[in-house]
Write an enzyme that holds these catalytic residues in place. Sequence first.
Site, PDB file in Angstrom:
ATOM      1  N   SER A 134      -4.481 -24.345 -17.204  1.00 57.99           N
ATOM      2  CA  SER A 134      -3.528 -24.853 -18.207  1.00 57.99           C
ATOM      3  C   SER A 134      -2.228 -24.052 -18.256  1.00 57.99           C
ATOM      4  O   SER A 134      -1.249 -24.499 -18.837  1.00 57.99           O
ATOM      5  CB  SER A 134      -4.168 -24.885 -19.598  1.00 57.99           C
ATOM      6  OG  SER A 134      -4.298 -23.581 -20.121  1.00 57.99           O
TER       7      SER A 134
ATOM      8  N   LYS B 164      -2.149 -19.677 -24.291  1.00 61.82           N
ATOM      9  CA  LYS B 164      -1.071 -20.677 -24.300  1.00 61.82           C
ATOM     10  C   LYS B 164       0.231 -20.001 -24.753  1.00 61.82           C
ATOM     11  O   LYS B 164       0.240 -18.895 -25.274  1.00 61.82           O
ATOM     12  CB  LYS B 164      -1.378 -21.810 -25.296  1.00 61.82           C
ATOM     13  CG  LYS B 164      -2.658 -22.608 -25.016  1.00 61.82           C
ATOM     14  CD  LYS B 164      -2.487 -23.597 -23.883  1.00 61.82           C
ATOM     15  CE  LYS B 164      -3.736 -24.439 -23.662  1.00 61.82           C
ATOM     16  NZ  LYS B 164      -4.859 -23.727 -23.048  1.00 61.82           N
TER      17      LYS B 164
END
Length: 197
Positions: free
Chosen positions: A119, A156
């Site tokens: 990701s 993230k």
Amino acid sequence: MPRITKQETIGSRVREIKKFFKSSGRMPSYSEIGELTGLRSKNAVFKFIAKLEKLKLVEKDKKGRLLPLAIARPVRVLGTVEAGFPSPAEEELVDTLSLDELLIQNREATFLLKVSGDSMSGAGILPGDMVIVDKGQTPKSGDIVIAQVDGEWTMKYLRKRGETITLIPANPKYQPIKPKNELKVAGVVTAVVRKYK
């Protein structure tokens, strides 16, 4: 018979500790230092460690555990390399640099994590990479963070807009995450380490 000086004795003991550090990836305990160096008493080990601290070879954390300084061998810096057009270059010893010094600002607040998942591939962080995380830094909008969102851990980009916090992936296959109940930021990613071979 040649006389062995104090400096030579310290040097040979430091070499044993370096060997241990290199092979095990950690600093030896106080009792292991006694075994490695031939120092029989705890007092002698404590005095020896005090000398190493004076010489800035090691330091202690808050719990008294040893951390390597110059024990973690520095690597030679031989200049710069052109990543654009090729240019003539000569190998020249510019400096020596410990990777710890380069990558870690706050030793006691820093830890490593191995990356799984893709990701964050758009940020150059790939599966199998190691990320260096500083839990002492205050996370800012735009930082890459390690966070626990509603009980699940993730890495993230952190985006703050007023009171709203969103965790943004660096891969279009994944959706941004908005915490429903709880968000805990464990640390800020400060570096990525990748081995090619």
